[in-house]
Every structure is written in structure tokens, then in C-alpha cells.
Design an enzyme around this catalytic site. Structure first.
Site, PDB file in Angstrom:
ATOM      1  N   HIS A  32       7.305  -3.308  -7.328  1.00 29.68           N
ATOM      2  CA  HIS A  32       7.816  -2.119  -6.639  1.00 29.68           C
ATOM      3  C   HIS A  32       8.986  -2.502  -5.741  1.00 29.68           C
ATOM      4  O   HIS A  32       8.937  -3.499  -5.036  1.00 29.68           O
ATOM      5  CB  HIS A  32       6.724  -1.499  -5.747  1.00 29.68           C
ATOM      6  CG  HIS A  32       5.673  -0.800  -6.524  1.00 29.68           C
ATOM      7  ND1 HIS A  32       4.459  -0.475  -5.977  1.00 29.68           N
ATOM      8  CD2 HIS A  32       5.643  -0.356  -7.802  1.00 29.68           C
ATOM      9  CE1 HIS A  32       3.734   0.142  -6.882  1.00 29.68           C
ATOM     10  NE2 HIS A  32       4.411   0.222  -8.003  1.00 29.68           N
ATOM     11  N   GLU A  79      -0.096  -1.173   0.231  1.00 34.21           N
ATOM     12  CA  GLU A  79       0.343  -2.473  -0.253  1.00 34.21           C
ATOM     13  C   GLU A  79       1.348  -3.043   0.736  1.00 34.21           C
ATOM     14  O   GLU A  79       1.678  -2.404   1.742  1.00 34.21           O
ATOM     15  CB  GLU A  79       0.924  -2.360  -1.675  1.00 34.21           C
ATOM     16  CG  GLU A  79       2.156  -1.473  -1.783  1.00 34.21           C
ATOM     17  CD  GLU A  79       2.614  -1.251  -3.233  1.00 34.21           C
ATOM     18  OE1 GLU A  79       1.765  -1.167  -4.128  1.00 34.21           O
ATOM     19  OE2 GLU A  79       3.829  -1.146  -3.456  1.00 34.21           O
TER      20      GLU A  79
END
Lengths: 294, 377, 294, 377
Positions: free
Chosen positions: A252, A214
Site C-alpha cells: 500500500h 496497519e
């Protein structure tokens, strides 16, 4: 075979009497993980009741837990304020692998904790990770066991549910996994893509690897270079966050594009340049793995 | 969490770093009176959580209090990269001999706070790093020892030849590390660190980002949050413990898990739509959280459709379905909702949703295509 | 041969422009030590003038000094407040040996500094020590060069002038030394008796060892056990402080009898029990060494 | 540097350790009034830098203020191991359920601050260590990380079964480490750490030694020095930067170097004499230092002879000889002086000394024999 955990894994659960700790301990025991001890300061001497009537001793300290039970792995379900110390305690007590599930640990705490663990040669997985599962052998963490099955694919990912998505689809078409590892969404993690790729390369049963990245940092780029130079096994990649704006944290703590580094485009390009088949959509992972295993 | 220049300067001053005086004005009147108090030329600086203030006209020199007032009038209320300027900092103009860059951030690769310093200050350090990286000296600080005095000196040594200036800068670098650690920062930056004709060093700009995970144990830092500097929807999301980032599209997204949420947004784009937001509701099936998420998404007037994408792992899909149904009963939603659930107890969940009149899918691609279509309807 | 320093030692002096630093640098240069650089922050670019017209470059930082001159050893003459940092700087810059002359460094500073040096595999001698001299080869520190001469005896001691006394008497009767090491009078020292004994045992030219201890700690006891188990060469010992009262610091920070440990009697007994010939008076060292070498 | 119990308790309190209240009295009147203020039974404790106060009668329980006064009258002025009691601490008596030992000191072997704790408190830990070492739990603290919370708990775990008590004790142990580091201590000790009937933990005695090398950067700690608790000669020596320890013999020793000074004392004993002191004048030939040394030695009425033992290494013997000659000219010495010099420029030195009428030797044994003989004359 498998990586990081298997039938020899003897697990101690730190924070076993907490809400998350007790729930997931039962899940792990149900899956067959050898949970040998729990630690909750002040509850030493009590026992934790498993789902099938079996019970596990609880200790006040990791030192006692490891000395008494020969545990070689620990999993951490303690609140962020105490989690870094729990990692240090586990490393000090002499386990080989510490799986840190806790989300929200201050990053400077983790900088110290990682240095401590490196000094002692202890592997830390996470923090802020779903853990690791070696289907049919052992599960440490919170990954849902029902979505995995035994087979030849190694899976490594920075995210939780996106991994479940991919693994679920693989399992759905009958492609099983050697081990699925969630390395965590924090900026400072103990085990990175390269560590997992090296382990999968060395694992005789793993035939191909799925690597799910990611935005944020450049771990994927380094992993791509490592694949080119060290891996003989095919790797299928996916990168989430093509539509993420720069400078914003996407859930995150580690998923943030800083400056020009860490965009999904950069990572996808690195994957492609280094011989990694890139899935455009999560659903495409299945087809690419089928090709890779063919 | 980002804090304003004037707040970062307070932290820096408390750590001992030489920072010129400065006061915050919320109105042109205040700016004028502050400028009058300082006397002489002042700088009027927009206080926003964004770089590029200078280029946007948010930093102006004022020779007189009246001029300070005029600049403040122009800058206050200005939009810089989508953020409204609510405050300006008024600070005496400095006589600048040289400008350096000094910054520290948590570096992923070295897993440590890492300094970057460059004698080429006052410009974007990213640009320096890209065009002539040799102009930057780097140092990873072992978090167990902190920044050692000789290391601070080694950094300063690359910036200045004059021993006295070098030592003053080393001291300021040490103090910056102190401020960084004591604030629970993930980044702290002085750009530029200037020298004056008499060999003093001063921090005339200051930037700091705080690690959100440190806030629980640093209430005095947490109190620096400026909710006026972010969309109200993000404030609300934070209070509801949701991860939410507002974007410009029309497909409102509600997903469990950050990675899956990003992948969902990407898929919206893949099928020709534009995501309205990033939103991670976490593993919870708690209706309260679903209600908060729906309220936040629907408060965005651009949203034309709401897309749920839920992967049931430990969380059971039927629980989540019940949560969605209950939440939508409690608030009035004007736009269509499409839902994809898969994983544990998927069948029961789909049944619950269809009974309640929702379009329910098990394929991520199908539901995203449907949402994109609805967003263009 | 010799231990720790020899003709290949390339020395950088930290604090070279200070009063002690400049004096002793000239003394070392006169003796023939290869002083290749000095460090004084803010004086980089200047040169230090040696006693014979030669000159040595001065740098602002140890990093530059080592990079530019290939120094492999450093000696520290900086004030106590800055000395621990100077040790860390030397260790970081990559020298193999750091000789810390400075007296009065806070012990908790040294605890950190020793940990740092251990991490990097750098040997620290001292602090609060007179340094080391390998007669005819190199001298690092403040030992008076005129009292030594080349020969077969290794000398290791916690004290300065008492060592000079012993060495002077050996030289006086024509018995020379391979290397004389002052390990320092502080409680936390980087190189202890055992380290020196091991080095002397491995040094082909050393035929016998003089070990001069004093009250405080149990280093002498451990050294005695080491002599018994590891040394083939004869060792002559002396222990100062038989008349020292318990609980009082006798000049050296480390010379204090705490509780029942660390008395001269205990140390002498340990010496005798492990085959070390103990001199009752400093003057007796000469005779015992003569016997040992015979 | 040793500090008094009441001073250590101040430091402990500041670090958060639960320490019962207490006030210092210098007179019986003050003790009585403090006891009245507390009400109930109090303990009157001699404040001296020495162990074994209890056995010496320096710690007494007083049921009434009058009794406190009487005890204080007896204790104040008392001699304990050669030290005069100038102050007593008056503190409420505690109801004690259990007594533990908690201490931390800088350990040479592990090169780290090291904790020792034992459930057998209130007694000499050395004795416990000798007779049943298994009753002590030890932990070396990595100075780079400090005492970690789980380590404090591990220590407390060996002392208490009750989880609440264990956690309170772990907290106090962490605070003790904080006090230890923040004071620049080489040793800090709570003996005993008690528990009360309601499960509280309290430090009812406190001991701390400070690393002298830390004092330069901790003026607030340095200010705790009680010069009334040491012989005036030692105060004077410290101010003159001399290392001096007073002993009971008659041979005054003045030596350069600590090791040589101890060896000289030992040799005095070997030849049948008794050293009057340890004194290291360092490497200096500065007459001022020699003057101070001579003043200190001659202030001791037991001294019958002064013995100089100087090894000239870097220091030149002739310089030292000149220093001695000048110093003895400036002060009037009533006892004989014998001098041994050897090393650099020994011959010139001996000539200088003999010209000035001193007995000068080059052999250490000879000079010591001579001094011992003179001390018995």
C-alpha cells in the site's frame, strides 16, 4: 440499518465497460445492488447487460447519468491517470458518495480531489480501497459477497484481503455484519477510521466494531482517542505490520513507517490505552468480538 | 522512489534554487580530477538512498585533489545501512554563516503538501520536532492555489531577520515547491539551506522522494531510478508488477493483498520465525506472476521455506492453486512449499494442491506454524 | 450606524511604506481612522510616523500584524503584480474586510483571489476602487474626506471622481452621508451593488441611497431588480457612459460594452422599471435625493 | 488588447490545437506566392481587429494563385469599420462537414473563465444567444482547478455524437483553455471549429483578447501589439499612461477619473454637442501628462474646443491649474480651452487660471454648455 450504503443506494458505475468495471458491475448486480447507470465517455446510448438479462443505460457523462437516473452513489473503476478527474466529475454531478477503487492515483491529484469533494460536501471512500458492503442490502466495490452475512458487527479496515480474512472468520462462526468498509491503503483517503466509527456509533443495528489498521500515518491513534471519547460500543482492534522495516513501502502507498511515527507498536499501544481490545493474531478477532457482544 | 542527492540537486537547479556546482565521480581518479577543476577545498559525499551518511563516514572534507582522491577511494564501495556506495558527489566547500532546514512533504492529516522550516538546520528534523517543536514553523499548502508568495515569505520570516536574506530564502522556498510539484514528489528537502557571509542562500544538501504513481507521466523523472541502489530482486519484482520488500529472515512469504501479507509476516514472527520478505502478488492467479514471485523468493539464499497465504475472494482459490502448480512445474524449487488457501472454491483448490504433492492448509495459524518449523529444520 | 466600517474598524495598511500607502495612511489617520498596523515585508520592527506624532508598528507579514494588533480590516496599496497575493494574505490572516485600492490587477489573479476570499467568508471591496468612508467615523482608502459630512444618504458607485462629484454636491447643500462606498471599476469585484444595497437597507441611519453605475456588465440590472424586491428605502440612480461606443474600454477595465449587454440605456431602463429615480445629469442627483428624503 | 487572427492562431497552435497552416501577406505578390506554395484553393482573409470581415468583403475564396493576388489587392488597404487592412492571411480552403462555436471569456457574474459552445458555429454567438439560447452549453471554470478533462468532454458532448470526434474536440477545448490562461487572455474563441469528412476537428478562425493587466509579465504576448491597427493618438496615449478613446465629435474632453470622463461626454451630448474623445488623465497634476493629453487632443482635426473637467479630491485644484498653465505655455493650442475645477483649493485654482487668461468655471453644467457653444462657433 447500515452505514453509507443500503437499499436506497442508487449506483452509477464509472468505467462500466472496462475489464474490471464490467466484471464487478455484474457481481454487484448479482448481489442485488441497484445499479442504475454506467458511464463510459463515447459509449453513451449503449446499454450494459446484467447477469440476469436486465440492462443498464450507459452515458457519456456523469452529469447525464445522475440527471437521468437519480443516482446518489458512484463507484470508480477507471485507470489511475483519469481517476482523480472521475472523482471530481462525480462530486460535481451531485452524488453523495464516491467509492474510488482505483489503485495508483498520484497523491497530489488526490490532494486536489479531496479538497474539491470537501468543498461540495461529498463523501469519498478510498481511493485504492475495496469498497463497502452492507450485507443483505447493497454492495459497492469489489468485496467478495459470499464471505459476509447480516449481523451486528461493523468492520472498518485499511486493507482488503486482511479484512476478508477477518470477516470470513466472523461469518464462519455465525457472527454477521451491519456494514464492512475498506477505507483504502493510500496516504490521502477521503473517509477515515473516525468517520466510520462515528457512523457505526450512530447506527442502531451495530453492536460492536472491528477496526483493522496497519503501519503508516497516525489515523489509528486518532481513531483510538475518538473511541475513548465518543464510542459507547465495544471496539476490537488489529494492526498489521509489526515486522515491517521503517522507510519501506509495504505494498500500500500509505503503508510506510516514516521516522518514529506510524509503527504498529505505537498504534497497538494507542488502542490498548483507549480501551480497545487488541487481537494479537487475526484469528483472535473472533473471540474478542464474541466477548464484546456477550 | 528515492533519488540521489546529485539528482535532486539537478531538479532544484532547474527550478532556480541556488545550488553550488558539483560533479559525480564513480572512481577516485574522477574525484581527484573534479576536485582539481574546482580548486580549493571540496566535499566528497557518498550518494546512497539513506540518511546518516555523515555518521557513517560517507561525507568528507578534502583540502587538496589528492585528499579528495583518498576520501573517494575510501567512500566508494563502502556499505551504508546495507547499501553500497557506487558514486560520490564532489562539490566545493562553502563558507557557512547559518544553517536552516526547509522541507515539504505530503501530509496525511492536512491532506496537502506541508512545509516545515526551522532555523536549526543541518540536523535531523525529526529530532528537532521531538525535542523542541516550537523551533519548527509549519504550513499546509492548499494544492488548489499552490504556495502563495506571502506564505513563502512567512516561512522565511521565521528563519532570518535580514530582509534581503529573508526575501532570497522566500524565493528559494517557492522554487522548492515548484520542484516538488513538477517532479511529482512526495517529499523534498533542503538540509541545510545555508547563508554565506555575503548574505546569499544556498542549498548544500538535497533530498527528494518521488511518488511512484507519478512516474507514468514523468518519464524524465522515472529515468532517474538507480537500480544499482536496490537489491536486484526488488528491481525484478517491480518489473513483474509485484510489491516486494527484502528482509533478513528465512520464511519466504507469498500472499495476496498487502494487509494480509503484513499480517502473515507478523504471524511468522509470532510463532518464532523470521520472514524473508514482504510480497504481495495481488489478486491475480496468473501463473506468470506466480513464477516471477517464486523466482524472486528463491533467489534469496536465506529462504528455507516458501509460505503461500491466499484468501480467495473475487479470485477463486482453484484458479490460484492451478497457477501455483503450473509455476512450480516450470521452475525448480529446492525448498519446501507450504500453502494455505481459503475462501471461494477452497475445497477444489486443496484437492488440486494435494494431488500435486503440496502441504495444503485452510488455517492461517497452522500453515505459519508449519512454515516456521520447516525454516528451522 | 454606517456600513462596512465604523469606529470599531481597526485597520492594517498593506504597503504602508510605499508612496501611495504612506500618503494615504497619513490622510486616514488625520481623519481619525484607527490605523493599528502596517505591513511591508522586510520592514518589520520599524514604525510608521503619523501626522500628529503618533506612530504605528510595521510588520513583515499580515499574520503578525493581525495577531499582534487585533486588526479587523485591511487596505491594500501594493503594486498590481503583488496585490492579489496581498488580498489572499489578508484573507488568510483573518480580517473581515479587505479594501483593494490597487488598479491593474490581472483579472485571472482576481478570479482566484475572489474564490479564496469567498471560501473564507472575507469581504473584499474592489479592487481598483477608491475605498469606503463613513463620515465622522472612519475612512479606508483614498476618498477625499473634506467632501463628506454626516447625514442620512448612502452612496454606492463604480467610479471615483464621479462619486466625489455627487457627494460634494450633496454635502454642498447640507445633505450628509452614512457611508460612501466605491465598489471599483474592474470586471471582477468582491462587493457589488446588491451587497451594498442590502447593507444600506439594514442600516437604520440610512434614509435614501444614491447608486452610480456605468457601462459594462449587468450589475446595475441585477441591482435594480434587487431594489424592487428588497428595498424599502428610496434609491436615486445615475449611469455614466451613454455616449460610449461599444467594444471600447472606457478607462476602467470593467467599463466596456460587450455585444448587446451593458449599455447605459439598458441600465437606465432597468432602473426606471424598478422604481429607481434616474438623474439625467449628475447635478440632478441632489434634487432627486431631496425629494426622496422629503 | 486585441490580437490578429494569425497571431491568435500561433498561440493556439503552440497549445496543440489543430489549426490549418497559413501565412501572412502584406502585398498582393506575397499573397500570390503563398497561395502557389499551398496549391489548390485558398482563403484570403483581412487581418483587422474587428468582426464582420466577411460581410465587408474581407474574406475571399481563391481557386488560383492569380485569383489570390487579385483578392489580396482588393482587400489590402480596404477600410473595415474604420480600420485599414494592412495584412491578409492566406490559408488553404478546408472541406467542411460541420461548424461549431467554442469560446471562453472571463464572466463577471460567475467571476470565472466561462466557456460557451454551440453546434451552431460560423455565426455570431450573440445572435444564437439571443434567438435560441438553448443551443449554447455554458460552463464556468473554477480557476483553482482549471478546466477539468471531464468538463471539456461534457462541452464536446453537446457538439458531436461521434465518440472519436467528441474526444478530439474535448482535447482541443482543453488546449484552448491552456492558450487562454497562458496568454493572459480575457477572451479566446474558435468560430468555427470545423469537422472534416474524415472526422478531424480544426480551428479555422481564431480570436483572442488579452487582459492589458497581464502584459507586464508576458512580454512575448505584449510584443503582439499591432500599433498600425489603432489610431496613432491611442498609441501615444498608452505610452503616456493615459486612457484615451477617439470618437467622432468636436468637443475634446480632458477629465480626471473614468466615471467623471464618461459623465462629461454624456453631458456634452445632453447639451447638444458631440464629444471628440474619452480621456482620463488620472489623479496627476504632472504637467508632462497634461502636455501629452493636450497634444493628443489637438492632433484630432475635428476638435473645435478643449474642455477640462477636474474634480479636486486628494489632488489639489491649484496644482492641476498650475499644470494646465505650464502645459499650455509649452505647446501652441489653436482652439479655445474651457476649464472647470472644483473641490480642494478651488478658489486659488480659479485665480491662477483666470490670471492666465482661461475661462474657468466651478459648475460642470455651465462649462459643458460653454464648450458645446464654442464647438459650434
Amino acid at each position: 440499518m447500515a452505514i453509507f450504503i443500503d437499499n436506497d443506494t442508487r449506483l452509477v458505475v464509472q468505467g462500466i465497460t472496462g475489464r474490471d468495471g464490467s466484471f464487478h458491475t455484474r457481481q454487484m448486480m448479482e448481489y442485488g445492488t441497484r445499479v442504475v447507470a454506467g458511464v463510459t465517455p463515447g459509449k453513451g446510448g449503449q446499454r450494459f447487460e446484467g447477469p440476469a438479462g436486465e440492462s443498464v443505460p450507459i452515458f457519456d457523462t456523469m452529469d447525464e447519468a445522475v440527471t437521468e437516473t437519480g443516482a446518489n452513489c458512484s463507484v470508480i473503476y477507471v485507470p489511475p491517470a483519469f481517476a482523480a478527474d472521475a472523482i471530481l466529475e462525480a462530486a460535481d454531478a451531485g452524488v453523495d458518495l464516491v467509492v474510488a477503487i482505483t489503485e495508483g492515483i498520484p497523491v497530489l491529484d488526490m490532494a486536489r480531489a479531496h479538497a474539491f469533494a470537501r468543498d461540495r460536501g461529498v463523501r469519498v471512500l478510498g481511493p485504492n480501497c475495496p469498497g463497502v458492503i452492507s450485507p443483505g442490502k447493497s454492495k459497492v466495490g469489489i468485496l467478495p459477497a459470499q464471505i459476509v452475512t447480516e449481523g451486528p458487527v461493523g468492520v472498518v479496515s485499511r486493507s482488503g484481503t486482511l479484512t476478508y480474512e477477518a470477516v470470513f472468520q466472523l461469518t464462519h462462526v455465525g457472527i454477521g455484519q451491519t456494514t464492512c468498509v475498506g477505507i483504502g491503503g493510500d496516504p490521502l483517503i477521503g473517509t477515515n477510521f473516525v468517520d466510520c466509527l462515528a457512523a457505526f456509533e450512530a447506527d442502531a443495528e451495530t453492536g460492536a466494531v472491528v477496526m483493522i489498521g496497519e503501519i503508516g500515518g497516525t489515523d489509528e491513534q486518532e481513531a483510538a482517542a475518538y473511541v475513548q471519547s465518543h464510542l459507547t460500543k465495544p471496539v476490537v482492534g488489529f494492526v498489521a505490520g509489526q515486522t515491517a522495516p521503517p522507510g519501506r513501502r509495504m505494498g500500500h502507498a500509505g503503508a510506510i513507517i516514516s521516522g518514529s511515527a506510524g509503527t504498529a507498536e505505537e498504534k497497538i499501544r494507542a488502542f490498548e490505552e483507549n480501551g480497545i481490545a487488541v487481537a494479537k493474531r487475526p484469528v483472535d478477532i473472533v473471540g474478542l468480538i464474541q466477548d464484546a457482544l456477550a | 522512489m528515492n533519488i540521489h542527492e546529485y539528482q535532486a540537486k539537478e531538479r532544484f537547479r532547474a527550478a532556480g534554487i541556488p545550488v553550488p556546482p558539483g560533479e559525480v565521480a564513480r572512481t577516485p581518479d574522477e574525484a581527484e580530477s573534479i576536485a582539481r577543476g574546482f580548486g580549493g577545498t571540496v566535499v566528497v559525499k557518498a550518494q546512497v538512498h539513506s540518511g546518516g551518511r555523515g555518521k557513517a563516514g560517507g561525507v568528507k572534507l578534502a583540502k587538496t585533489p589528492e585528499e579528495a582522491r583518498e576520501h573517494a577511494a575510501r567512500i566508494l564501495g563502502m556499505q551504508i545501512k546495507g547499501l553500497t556506495v557506487e558514486r560520490v558527489l564532489v562539490t566545493p566547500a562553502e563558507d557557512i554563516t547559518s544553517e536552516a532546514y526547509v522541507g515539504v512533504l505530503v501530509d496525511r492529516k492536512s491532506q496537502a503538501p506541508t512545509f516545515m522550516v526551522s532555523a536549526e538546520g543541518g540536523v535531523d528534523i525529526e529530532e528537532v520536532a521531538a525535542t523542541h517543536p516550537e523551533a519548527i514553523r509549519r504550513l499546509a499548502v492548499d494544492p488548489r492555489y499552490g504556495l502563495l508568495p506571502h506564505q513563502a515569505l512567512w516561512l522565511a520570516n521565521s528563519l532570518y531577520d535580514d530582509p534581503a536574506v529573508m526575501k532570497r530564502a522566500a524565493k528559494a522556498i517557492g522554487q522548492l515547491y515548484r520542484a516538488f510539484v513538477d517532479s511529482g514528489a512526495s517529499m523534498a528537502e533542503i538540509n541545510p539551506l545555508i547563508t554565506t557571509a555575503d548574505g546569499e542562500v544556498k542549498a548544500i544538501d538535497a533530498k527528494m522522494s518521488i511518488d511512484d504513481n507519478e512516474l507514468f507521466r514523468r518519464p524524465e523523472v522515472a529515468a532517474m531510478r538507480d537500480t544499482s541502489a536496490e537489491p536486484p530482486s526488488e528491481t525484478k519484482a517491480r518489473e513483474a508488477s509485484l510489491s516486494y520488500v527484502k528482509l533478513d529472515g528465512s520464511v519466504g512469504c507469498c500472499v495476496n493483498g498487502a494487509g494480509l501479507a503484513m499480517a502473515t509476516m507478523d504471524l511468522v514472527k509470532f510463532y518464532g520465525g523470521e520472514p524473508a520478505n514482504f510480497l504481495d502478488i495481488g489478486g491475480s492467479s496468473n501463473p506468470e506472476k506466480v513464477v516471477a514471485a517464486l523466482e524472486i523468493i528463491t533467489s534469496d539464499p536465506n529462504v528455507k521455506v516458501i509460505l503461500f497465504n491466499i484468501f480467495g475472494g473475487i479470485t477463486r482459490c482453484d484458479d490460484v492453486a492451478n497457477g501455483i502448480v503450473e509455476a512450480t512445474r516450470r521452475i525448480d524449487i529446492k525448498v519446501p512449499i507450504v500453502i494455505r488457501l481459503t475462501g471461494t472454491n477452497e475445497e477444489q483448490a486443496l484437492e488440486i494442491l494435494e494431488r500435486a504433492g503440496f502441504s495444503a492448509f485452510t488455517s492461517m495459524d497452522e500453515v505459519v506454524e508449519k512454515a516456521v518449523a520447516l525454516s528451522k529444520a
